[in-house]
Scaffold this motif. Sequence first.
Motif, PDB file in Angstrom:
ATOM      1  N   ARG B  78      36.620  43.862  56.557  1.00 50.68           N
ATOM      2  CA  ARG B  78      36.934  44.911  55.973  1.00 50.68           C
ATOM      3  C   ARG B  78      36.673  45.343  54.647  1.00 50.68           C
ATOM      4  N   ARG B  79      36.748  43.772  53.947  1.00 53.11           N
ATOM      5  CA  ARG B  79      36.828  43.848  52.543  1.00 53.11           C
ATOM      6  C   ARG B  79      35.601  44.192  51.962  1.00 53.11           C
ATOM      7  N   MET B  83      36.643  52.126  51.784  1.00 51.74           N
ATOM      8  CA  MET B  83      37.231  53.341  52.201  1.00 51.74           C
ATOM      9  C   MET B  83      37.661  54.363  51.466  1.00 51.74           C
ATOM     10  N   LEU B  90      46.733  56.873  47.917  1.00 50.55           N
ATOM     11  CA  LEU B  90      47.038  55.952  47.039  1.00 50.55           C
ATOM     12  C   LEU B  90      48.657  55.707  47.114  1.00 50.55           C
ATOM     13  N   SER B 102      44.599  46.589  44.143  1.00 46.58           N
ATOM     14  CA  SER B 102      44.848  46.393  45.423  1.00 46.58           C
ATOM     15  C   SER B 102      43.547  46.314  46.482  1.00 46.58           C
ATOM     16  N   GLY B 103      42.308  46.886  45.688  1.00 50.89           N
ATOM     17  CA  GLY B 103      41.006  46.955  46.240  1.00 50.89           C
ATOM     18  C   GLY B 103      40.673  45.325  46.496  1.00 50.89           C
ATOM     19  N   LEU B 105      42.560  42.706  47.327  1.00 48.08           N
ATOM     20  CA  LEU B 105      43.496  42.175  48.057  1.00 48.08           C
ATOM     21  C   LEU B 105      42.735  41.072  49.292  1.00 48.08           C
ATOM     22  N   GLY B 106      41.719  41.564  49.742  1.00 50.14           N
ATOM     23  CA  GLY B 106      40.620  40.780  50.763  1.00 50.14           C
ATOM     24  C   GLY B 106      40.183  39.390  50.243  1.00 50.14           C
ATOM     25  N   VAL B 108      41.663  37.708  47.087  1.00 45.48           N
ATOM     26  CA  VAL B 108      42.243  36.916  46.098  1.00 45.48           C
ATOM     27  C   VAL B 108      43.307  35.984  46.997  1.00 45.48           C
ATOM     28  N   PHE B 118      47.351  39.003  39.486  1.00 51.53           N
ATOM     29  CA  PHE B 118      45.961  39.103  39.503  1.00 51.53           C
ATOM     30  C   PHE B 118      45.259  38.287  38.126  1.00 51.53           C
ATOM     31  N   ARG B 158      39.110  51.908  43.643  1.00 49.89           N
ATOM     32  CA  ARG B 158      39.698  50.825  44.342  1.00 49.89           C
ATOM     33  C   ARG B 158      38.598  50.176  45.681  1.00 49.89           C
ATOM     34  N   GLN B 162      36.076  46.151  45.982  1.00 50.28           N
ATOM     35  CA  GLN B 162      35.670  45.384  47.184  1.00 50.28           C
ATOM     36  C   GLN B 162      34.336  44.694  47.036  1.00 50.28           C
TER      37      GLN B 162
END
Lengths: 506, 262
Positions: B78-79, B83, B90, B102-103, B105-106, B108, B118, B158, B162
Amino acid sequence: MASRKIEVVEKKNLVSPPVAVIISVLFPGLGHVLIRKLNRGLLIMASIGTIIGLFLWRIDLLAHRETDFISQYLKALSRKGFFIGFITLAIVILWLWVARDTYLHATRKKKGGFALFAFILVMFFAIGWQISEIDLKKAVTKFPDAWPPLSKILWPWEAAFTRATEELSASTEILIGSEDQGPPPIPVEEPGKPYLRSTPNFGKLSSLDENNNVIKGTILHLTGKNFKPNTLTQIWWFDALGNEFRPRQDGKYTSVTTDDKGNFEYDLVMPYRLIPPSAEGKILNKVEARQVTEVGSLIPADPLKLTFSLIIETIFMGMMATFFGIILSIPISFLAARNIMKGSWVTMLIYFITRTVLNIIRSIEPLIWALIAVVWVGLGPFAGIVALTVHSIAALGKLYSEAIEGIDHGPIEAIQATGANWLQTIMFAVIPQMIPPFVSFSIYRWDINVRMSTVIGLVGGGGIGFLLVQYIRLLDYKAAGIAVWFIALTVSILDYVSAEIRNRFV
Amino acid sequence: MLEVKNLTKIYNDGTVALDDVSFTVEDGEFLVIIGLSGSGKSTLLRCINRLIDPTEGQIIWDGKDVTSVKGAQLRNLRRQVGMIFQHFNLVNRSSVMNNVLSGRLGYVDPWKSLLYKFSPEDRKKAMESLQMVGIEDQALKRADELSGGQQQRVGIARALMQNPKMILADEPVASLDPVLAHTILGYLEKLNLERNITVMCSLHYLDLVQRYGTRVIGLRDGKLVWEGDNNAIKKMSDAEFKNIYGEEAERVSAGSLTGGEV
């Protein structure tokens, strides 16, 4: 799209206009039904039926001793002429009006029309006025009766502060009986100290004869020295058991004002006092001269101190109840959120049960919960906290669950799409959406709980209400006024603060 | 390369959203998906990053079967796939910066991220992403204070966080006016051309489809009914168009706007 013609079909009357009018006179509203004005007809029927029903009930109440209707009506008319006459006239007018309305509708000269129902509403108000025993005259003429307590409540501050008092007193013992029983020693005068002596220092108390006439007791000549000059001095009596009271002479409490040197002379009739039958031997009473003077600066009086401490108790009662309410309602709110529970029929069943229980608990006022809690945990603030907590759980549970239901699924999807794990999704997509309503509802609830805890004391649930109801029952309106002022002040400050906090979050 | 083989999705209520759909997307393509509302476009896009689990069929991306991955592997997939959504999705009450971050998150450390911590590099990257879409000055505002066009740019920023190899865009301009539509699609085209990111995008306006798509697939009732390159869509006949959009459809134009950035 195919265009469609709108056809207006005029529905035909079931009866001709004159017949409809006659039917309406016989049975108001039925005429309307027969000319296909079903809603209007039913509403008229229901209104007239209700009005007549209520009217007959009031007549019966006004003259329940009469047996037949005519005499009942006449009796009622003689007792409440204006009300009975007005409603009778209004019913007649309404009857005719309905007939005319039937005719106009039947001949299609009129559509709708609310004036008739406005008139019906006026009649309901007239009946309501009588049922609820509204008496504006009494409210105005009796107002002066309310003024003394009201003015004390509105401006109670004289009772809020007081000064320290200094007491200056001297006493001497009095023998009840004759001289040969051995009167008590005469006190020795010491320079600079208040001094009181009585001549004689023995005698008979006042008593009652068979016809309840007072037989005056011995007159004691009191001599006081070394008191504060030109100051009111109270005379107190102590009986053999040590009970103190102020004797009255000619209907007034006994008191005397000292002269320029602080001395006084006073003749006191020995007061009426029953001697306990068990009393044996020498009975010594005591007479005391007492000067109470205010000294120093203003200090808070007891009502103010008590009010202050109980207001703090009240605020914390509200806070603790809110705290417990929040803690307990959060898990429950998830059970009551449809979007969380829609998975299977078992969870849906839990959802419905939770919802129903919450609704029932919420519909019972905190005051009633307090009555139950007092039985449960006893009088005091804890009972109030229990009552408010129970109600808070139900109220917050519902509000929270609605916040959970209102959550936007979009951000959750978006955060999942970034490769975030479950916990990250909760933290980034769910919590930010939940915090504002949670904080807002919790603060709002705290506000409500403090407001409720001011009255929950009325039924023994602790807090300021407990004190307030005591003061009112003691007719101490000034002290009650202080409590009322503090409640108003606290509630409005809290109202403002909670509104501010909520504005920041929403 | 992305291969979709015999993809079928039947929802619990029995709705057949996708019915035996097969096609391939080469790396660096700008694939446009057209079709009526409810034709399965959104379902198709969500099957690719597994926001929805397909009922049958396979999706093979870079030789790996996407349909069978789970847990950490799924998040790893997914990261790499950005999308973008029609309604931007949002977190309205969070700042623009936090939305963009938050983009990440995959990538960190999950525990640190729970406290919204972050690294400076990530923050720098977030500012660069916002710069790329021209709204770096809005970084500290709350997301819901921004206009629709700006919010969608946050959505793109966002997705950029990724480092995506592919971007899925689910009707990214359907909530925006035509001028903004060109701006947003312009950014996607730029990413597609400059960074060789594959774009799969569902669109409604034929003008936009012709302007941006290098290849087009058409869905109707969950079935693949049309496939062709940019030239083919420009020559698409009314009959073909009606086959996708149904008999009652008329050609809808995004107006007389010419393409390009506005």
